[in-house]
Design an enzyme around this catalytic site. Sequence first.
Site, PDB file in Angstrom:
ATOM      1  N   ASP A 191      19.052  14.354  22.214  1.00 42.97           N
ATOM      2  CA  ASP A 191      19.866  13.144  22.130  1.00 42.97           C
ATOM      3  C   ASP A 191      21.293  13.513  22.543  1.00 42.97           C
ATOM      4  OD1 ASP A 191      21.708  11.184  20.957  1.00 42.97           O
ATOM      5  OD2 ASP A 191      19.973  10.364  19.911  1.00 42.97           O
ATOM      6  N   GLU A 231      19.497   4.356  23.544  1.00 42.73           N
ATOM      7  CA  GLU A 231      19.651   3.887  22.155  1.00 42.73           C
ATOM      8  C   GLU A 231      21.088   3.422  21.964  1.00 42.73           C
ATOM      9  OE1 GLU A 231      18.612   7.713  20.327  1.00 42.73           O
ATOM     10  OE2 GLU A 231      16.823   6.736  19.516  1.00 42.73           O
ATOM     11  N   HIS A 237      26.635   5.915  18.232  1.00 45.59           N
ATOM     12  CA  HIS A 237      26.298   5.752  19.655  1.00 45.59           C
ATOM     13  C   HIS A 237      27.245   4.760  20.326  1.00 45.59           C
ATOM     14  CE1 HIS A 237      21.811   6.876  18.745  1.00 45.59           C
ATOM     15  NE2 HIS A 237      22.663   7.697  18.182  1.00 45.59           N
ATOM     16  N   ASP A 289      27.619  10.790  14.682  1.00 43.47           N
ATOM     17  CA  ASP A 289      26.441  10.037  15.097  1.00 43.47           C
ATOM     18  C   ASP A 289      26.712   8.534  15.222  1.00 43.47           C
ATOM     19  OD1 ASP A 289      23.938   9.216  15.817  1.00 43.47           O
ATOM     20  OD2 ASP A 289      22.937   9.853  13.974  1.00 43.47           O
ATOM     21  N   ARG A 346      13.118   1.182   8.506  1.00 43.61           N
ATOM     22  CA  ARG A 346      13.727   1.422   7.200  1.00 43.61           C
ATOM     23  C   ARG A 346      12.732   1.299   6.050  1.00 43.61           C
ATOM     24  NH1 ARG A 346      18.466   2.751   8.291  1.00 43.61           N
ATOM     25  NH2 ARG A 346      19.401   1.921  10.175  1.00 43.61           N
ATOM     26  N   HIS A 396      23.993  13.047  19.963  1.00 44.86           N
ATOM     27  CA  HIS A 396      23.849  13.991  18.857  1.00 44.86           C
ATOM     28  C   HIS A 396      24.294  15.406  19.250  1.00 44.86           C
ATOM     29  CE1 HIS A 396      20.504  11.315  16.878  1.00 44.86           C
ATOM     30  NE2 HIS A 396      21.649  10.679  17.035  1.00 44.86           N
ATOM     31  N   TYR A 433      13.319   6.053  10.084  1.00 43.85           N
ATOM     32  CA  TYR A 433      14.479   6.843   9.636  1.00 43.85           C
ATOM     33  C   TYR A 433      14.322   7.322   8.200  1.00 43.85           C
ATOM     34  CZ  TYR A 433      16.927   4.779  13.637  1.00 43.85           C
ATOM     35  OH  TYR A 433      17.305   4.396  14.883  1.00 43.85           O
ATOM     36  N   HIS A 481      13.205  12.705  13.221  1.00 42.86           N
ATOM     37  CA  HIS A 481      14.376  13.440  12.759  1.00 42.86           C
ATOM     38  C   HIS A 481      13.868  14.509  11.799  1.00 42.86           C
ATOM     39  CE1 HIS A 481      17.118   9.677  13.470  1.00 42.86           C
ATOM     40  NE2 HIS A 481      16.493  10.078  14.553  1.00 42.86           N
ATOM     41  N   HIS A 531       9.042   6.427  17.902  1.00 46.54           N
ATOM     42  CA  HIS A 531      10.027   6.964  16.956  1.00 46.54           C
ATOM     43  C   HIS A 531       9.542   6.748  15.524  1.00 46.54           C
ATOM     44  CE1 HIS A 531      13.773   8.054  15.099  1.00 46.54           C
ATOM     45  NE2 HIS A 531      14.406   8.179  16.258  1.00 46.54           N
ATOM     46  N   GLU A 562      13.917  15.868  17.062  1.00 49.79           N
ATOM     47  CA  GLU A 562      15.131  15.358  17.706  1.00 49.79           C
ATOM     48  C   GLU A 562      16.328  16.236  17.349  1.00 49.79           C
ATOM     49  OE1 GLU A 562      15.692  11.145  17.404  1.00 49.79           O
ATOM     50  OE2 GLU A 562      17.760  11.233  18.119  1.00 49.79           O
ATOM     51  N   HIS A 592      17.273  11.239  24.732  1.00 47.09           N
ATOM     52  CA  HIS A 592      17.885   9.991  24.283  1.00 47.09           C
ATOM     53  C   HIS A 592      19.252   9.932  24.948  1.00 47.09           C
ATOM     54  CE1 HIS A 592      15.457   9.554  20.271  1.00 47.09           C
ATOM     55  NE2 HIS A 592      14.746   9.254  21.339  1.00 47.09           N
TER      56      HIS A 592
HETATM   57 ZN    ZN Z   1      21.866   8.780  16.558  1.00 49.92          ZN
HETATM   58 FE    FE Z   2      18.299   9.506  19.147  1.00 44.70          FE
HETATM   59 FE    FE Z   3      16.411   9.231  16.492  1.00 47.58          FE
END
Ligand code: ZN
Ligand code: FE
Ligand code: FE
Length: 268
Positions: free
Chosen positions: A160, A240, A210, A208, A21, A163, A54, A91, A51, A126, A195
């Site tokens: 993913d 994830e 999970h 989104d 973050r 996703h 975000y 992303h 990764h 992704e 993912h």
């Molecule tokens: Zn996600």
């Molecule tokens: Fe993912």
């Molecule tokens: Fe991701």
Amino acid sequence: MGETALEIGANTFAFFTRNPRGGNVKPLDEADAAALAKLAAEHCFGPLVAHAPYTMNLCSANEQTVDFARRAMAEDLARLESLPGNYYNFHPGSHVKQGVDCGIELICEGLNQVLEPGLSTTVLLETMAGKGSEVGRSFEELARIVDGTRHNELLGVCLDTCHVSDAGYDIAHDLDSVLTEFDRVIGLERLKALHLNDSKNPCGARKDRHEKIGQGHLGTSCFAAIVREPRLNNLPMILETPNDLDGYANEIALLRGLASGAAEEVEA
Ligand code: ZN
Ligand code: FE
Ligand code: FE
């Protein structure tokens, strides 16, 4: 990270290149990176899937955010050369009212600035759920990014499962058609990692959220199909799901069991 992965029965893992973050990076410990590379080789790990944070948005409407995204990606890729030959997943971004065409253009512009021949890392776009103004919800959007990027020999895709289902691809009931569609639009040779996440919401929900493997709308049968699918079962698979370490160990064991056909009577 490598030792923890071994403890839970993993032979790959994901890690954030920096605070997911935030913006800052810790100084790189070259000896630690070399020790991880050695451990991974000794234990026959597959490619690792780093990764990006975000907060990185290559197609933000805010110039400073775009600047940060380009700088952070270039810096992350330079650092990943200490752990050569792995994957860097990001992303694609959110276009925030600029429209998807503008978003794709900005993403390509960023990648064209950052990707240089000679990098050993493959950069993975992704597949996104389509929450808000996320770019990369459809295979077509991802294909346009690949096509618009000069050094796209360095690009791949990370699929993913939560996703794609949220985006409207019904992998829970028809994995085969989704893979055929992926192959038609992007080309399965671009698919480099998965993912594995169940979804709290039905196909097409664009939320989104999970869920643990087998406890959401995808269900155990979907993951059994994935780990038994010859077009997928050699790819690094990253969990994830909302879990602690024991939970991940259990899911890895579950997936390995499904792959070896131990759970023959998975409900269809
Ligand atoms: Zn996600
Ligand atoms: Fe993912
Ligand atoms: Fe991701």
